[in-house]
Design an enzyme around this catalytic site. Structure first.
Site, PDB file in Angstrom:
ATOM      1  N   ASP A   7      56.763 -14.412  -2.381  1.00  0.00           N
ATOM      2  CA  ASP A   7      57.053 -15.557  -1.315  1.00  0.00           C
ATOM      3  C   ASP A   7      56.691 -15.348   0.220  1.00  0.00           C
ATOM      4  OD1 ASP A   7      58.114 -18.010  -1.040  1.00  0.00           O
ATOM      5  OD2 ASP A   7      60.463 -17.154  -1.079  1.00  0.00           O
ATOM      6  N   GLU A  66      52.574 -17.467  -3.303  1.00  0.00           N
ATOM      7  CA  GLU A  66      52.793 -18.946  -3.456  1.00  0.00           C
ATOM      8  C   GLU A  66      52.062 -19.405  -1.873  1.00  0.00           C
ATOM      9  OE1 GLU A  66      56.847 -21.209  -5.029  1.00  0.00           O
ATOM     10  OE2 GLU A  66      56.424 -20.839  -2.600  1.00  0.00           O
ATOM     11  N   ASP A 139      64.556 -17.062  -1.517  1.00  0.00           N
ATOM     12  CA  ASP A 139      63.131 -16.323  -1.354  1.00  0.00           C
ATOM     13  C   ASP A 139      63.224 -15.124  -2.041  1.00  0.00           C
ATOM     14  OD1 ASP A 139      62.959 -17.443   1.179  1.00  0.00           O
ATOM     15  OD2 ASP A 139      64.223 -16.465   2.553  1.00  0.00           O
TER      16      ASP A 139
END
Length: 157
Positions: A7, A66, A139
Site C-alpha cells: 500500500d 494498490e 496502512d
C-alpha cells in the site's frame, strides 16, 4: 505461494507478506517502510532501500500493489505518482511483473463493498486471517488487503 502486498504512500508504505496454500492463508509479516519528511529524492531513496530489505529477506511468488487514489490536491497527486513510479521500477528490477488493484477493487474483494471504510477493511482482514490483536496503522491492514485480493484473484484464474 508467498505474496507481497504493498500500500504505497508518501509518508508510510505499508507492506504485508502472506502465505497462501490450498487449505489456508497465513500472515507471515507486515509492517511499514517509514518515509521521513525530507526532499523528494531522499524520500524515494528511503522507499527503495526499504523494498531492498524486504526482497533481501524474502522470496515472493507474486507481488501486488494498490494503485494511487484520486486526490484533490495536484501536488499530492504528483508526489504520489512519483513514489508509485519509483516503486514500480524497483519491483520490476527486484521481482519482475506485479499486479495492480484500485482501492475500490481491494475494498470490494475484502469487504464486499467498494465504498467500505478503512476500519471495515481492517476488521475483515483480521477476521479472514483469524487475527485477534489490533493491527496499526491502517496502512498495514491495507497492504494485507492488497495481498488477500491478489490471492483471491489467483484462485479465480
Amino acid at each position: 505461494m508467498k505474496i507481497l502486498g504493498i500500500d504505497p504512500g508518501s509518508r508510510n508504505c505499508g507492506y504485508a507478506i502472506i502465505e497462501k496454500n490450498v487449505r489456508k492463508t497465513a500472515l507471515i509479516e507486515a509492517g511499514l517502510i517509514k518515509i521521513k519528511p525530507n526532499t523528494l529524492q531522499y524520500q524515494i531513496t528511503e522507499l527503495c532501500e526499504g523494498l531492498d530489505v524486504i526482497f533481501k529477506n524474502h522470496k515472493f511468488d507474486e507481488v501486488a500493489i494498490e494503485d494511487i487514489f484520486f486526490a484533490y490536491n495536484p501536488k499530492t497527486v504528483l508526489k504520489l505518482a512519483q513514489f508509485r513510479g519509483a516503486l514500480s521500477l524497483k519491483i520490476l528490477q527486484l521481482h519482475g511483473d506485479f499486479a495492480e488493484y484500485t482501492p475500490l477493487q481491494v475494498k470490494k474483494a475484502v469487504t464486499g463493498k467498494a465504498k467500505a471504510q478503512k476500519e471495515q477493511v481492517a476488521f475483515m482482514v483480521k477476521k479472514i486471517l483469524g487475527i485477534t490483536k489490533e493491527i496499526k496503522p491502517l496502512d498495514i491492514t491495507d497492504a494485507i488487503a492488497v495481498a488477500l485480493t491478489h490471492a483471491n484473484n489467483l484462485c479465480l484464474r
